[in-house]
Design an enzyme around this catalytic site. Structure first.
Site, PDB file in Angstrom:
ATOM      1  N   GLU A   8      -0.192  -0.764   5.903  1.00 43.91           N
ATOM      2  CA  GLU A   8       0.898  -0.218   6.705  1.00 43.91           C
ATOM      3  C   GLU A   8       0.812   1.293   6.797  1.00 43.91           C
ATOM      4  O   GLU A   8       1.097   1.882   7.834  1.00 43.91           O
ATOM      5  CB  GLU A   8       2.249  -0.625   6.104  1.00 43.91           C
ATOM      6  CG  GLU A   8       3.439  -0.412   7.038  1.00 43.91           C
ATOM      7  CD  GLU A   8       4.063   0.985   6.957  1.00 43.91           C
ATOM      8  OE1 GLU A   8       4.893   1.326   7.826  1.00 43.91           O
ATOM      9  OE2 GLU A   8       3.731   1.740   6.029  1.00 43.91           O
ATOM     10  N   ASP A  68       0.830  -1.203   0.000  1.00 41.29           N
ATOM     11  CA  ASP A  68       0.000   0.000   0.000  1.00 41.29           C
ATOM     12  C   ASP A  68       0.866   1.255   0.000  1.00 41.29           C
ATOM     13  O   ASP A  68       2.006   1.256   0.468  1.00 41.29           O
ATOM     14  CB  ASP A  68      -0.964   0.014   1.185  1.00 41.29           C
ATOM     15  CG  ASP A  68      -0.259  -0.008   2.535  1.00 41.29           C
ATOM     16  OD1 ASP A  68       0.750  -0.739   2.666  1.00 41.29           O
ATOM     17  OD2 ASP A  68      -0.702   0.698   3.458  1.00 41.29           O
TER      18      ASP A  68
END
EC number: 3.5.1.18
Length: 377
Positions: free
Chosen positions: A134, A69
């Site tokens: 994250e 991500d």
């Protein structure tokens, strides 16, 4: 190795995986690993996709940890090239996630693949833990995988987190620990009233002023040989209705501490409570512990990555613990040695995020050499 790393990095960058979306990045990774005999396990939690891949069944277990991500791009018109086009200009790869951390993720994957190709019957276990959560909440990502592994009594011996650790030159800094992070959301109660009649009200801003002075000047500790001193910053303050003739009923203060191993989250909570009681404040407080501090002292993992960096770059890295939090804090809960190493961090989360193509190739070589140092010695 460089060509493979850069090609994979471009494939990943071209997928707009704004957190917590993965946009097929992990599928690309899993397909390549599966061809080499890695065991693939998907661990989806809510809208987060996690991948746990392993090659080997014995100890030590060496885990590469990364995330697919990325943060939002901001105004795409400010980018010199589209943020998800992964263009290479004058030896520099541009794109959201190039440095944080699809570039180093690609390097870790290629390093693991190349090692397994050359050593299909290697000792130990090579694992990859990859998440799409994250950059945002980090609630359904690495921590959930770690919890699952711990319930199965699975272990990680050594962990490499591919966060961009380098400052001015590739390899000048590795992270061998991180400070803890705890946030206080404090609500101080007063009594609302007209500013012309203060005797009929109680201004929480005035009441809290001495407390805030003590809170912001208090020395929590002096740090130690591994960590800088604990620091506190007020992040947000709000009170009032927006009118200039109303004494507010409540004052909201949000503050964050980045704390070292000289204190604990319980010590911090207790001290803040003592300060609030000392100043006779009526309040309620909500605490959010993002992560406890962790430290990997000099040992086999730190020696292995240091030696690898020296061999590939000619630079002796400095081990540091500063900066923000990372998913390394979750791996540390398993008792693993944890180190972070990756490319330069000067462009992360910025317009025109980028990474040197040469540095990406060297990252792959360094991760590969680290495996050699840990498994072949």
């Amino acid at each position: 190795m460089k060509e493979k790393v850069v090609s994979l990095a471009q494939d990943l960058i071209r997928r707009p995986s704004i957190s917590p979306n993965d946009e097929g990045c992990q599928q690309i990774i899993a397909e390549g690993l599966e061809k080499l005999g890695f065991q693939i396990e998907w661990m989806p939690f809510n809208d987060t996709l996690n991948l746990w891949a392993k090659h080997g069944t014995s100890e030590p277990v060496i885990a590469f940890v990364g995330h697919t991500d990325v943060v939002p791009t901001g105004d795409e018109n400010q980018w010199s090239s589209p943020p998800f086009s992964a263009e290479i200009i004058d030896g520099i790869l541009y794109g959201r996630g190039a440095a944080d951390m699809k570039g180093s993720l690609a390097a870790m994957i290629v390093a693991a693949e190349e090692y397994v190709k050359a050593n299909p019957n290697h000792k130990g276990t090579i694992a990859l833990l990859i998440t799409s959560d994250e950059e945002a909440a980090a609630k359904d990502g690495t921590i959930r995988v770690v919890e699952t592994l711990m319930t199965r009594d699975e272990k990680i011996t050594y962990c490499m987190v591919g966060e961009p650790s380098s400052a001015k030159n590739l390899g000048d800094v590795v992270k061998n620990g991180r400070r803890g992070s705890i946030t206080g959301n404090l609500y101080i109660q007063g009594i609302q009233g007209h500013v012309a009649y203060p005797h009929l009200a109680e201004n929480p801003i005035h009441k809290a002023a001495p407390f805030l002075q003590e809170l912001t000047t208090y020395q929590w500790d002096k740090g130690n040989e591994f960590f800088p001193p604990t620091s506190l910053q007020i992040a947000n303050i709000h009170a009032g209705t927006g009118s200039n003739n109303v004494i507010p009923a409540e004052l909201y203060i949000q503050f964050n501490l980045r704390y070292c191993t000289e204190v604990t989250d319980e010590i911090i909570k207790q001290k803040v409570a003592e300060m609030l009681a000392k100043h006779n404040l009526k309040y309620r407080i909500e605490w959010n512990l993002s992560g406890k501090p962790f430290l990997t002292k000099p040992g086999k993992l730190l020696d292995s990555i240091t030696s690898a960096i020296e061999e590939i770059t000619g630079i002796t890295p400095k081990a540091e613990t500063g900066g923000g939090t990372s998913d390394g804090r979750f791996i540390a809960l398993m008792g693993a040695e944890v180190v972070e190493f990756g490319p330069l961090n000067s462009s992360i989360h910025k317009v025109n995020e980028c990474v040197s193509v040469e540095d990406l190739g060297k990252c792959g070589e360094i991760y590969h050499k680290m495996l050699v140092n840990l498994l072949d010695s």
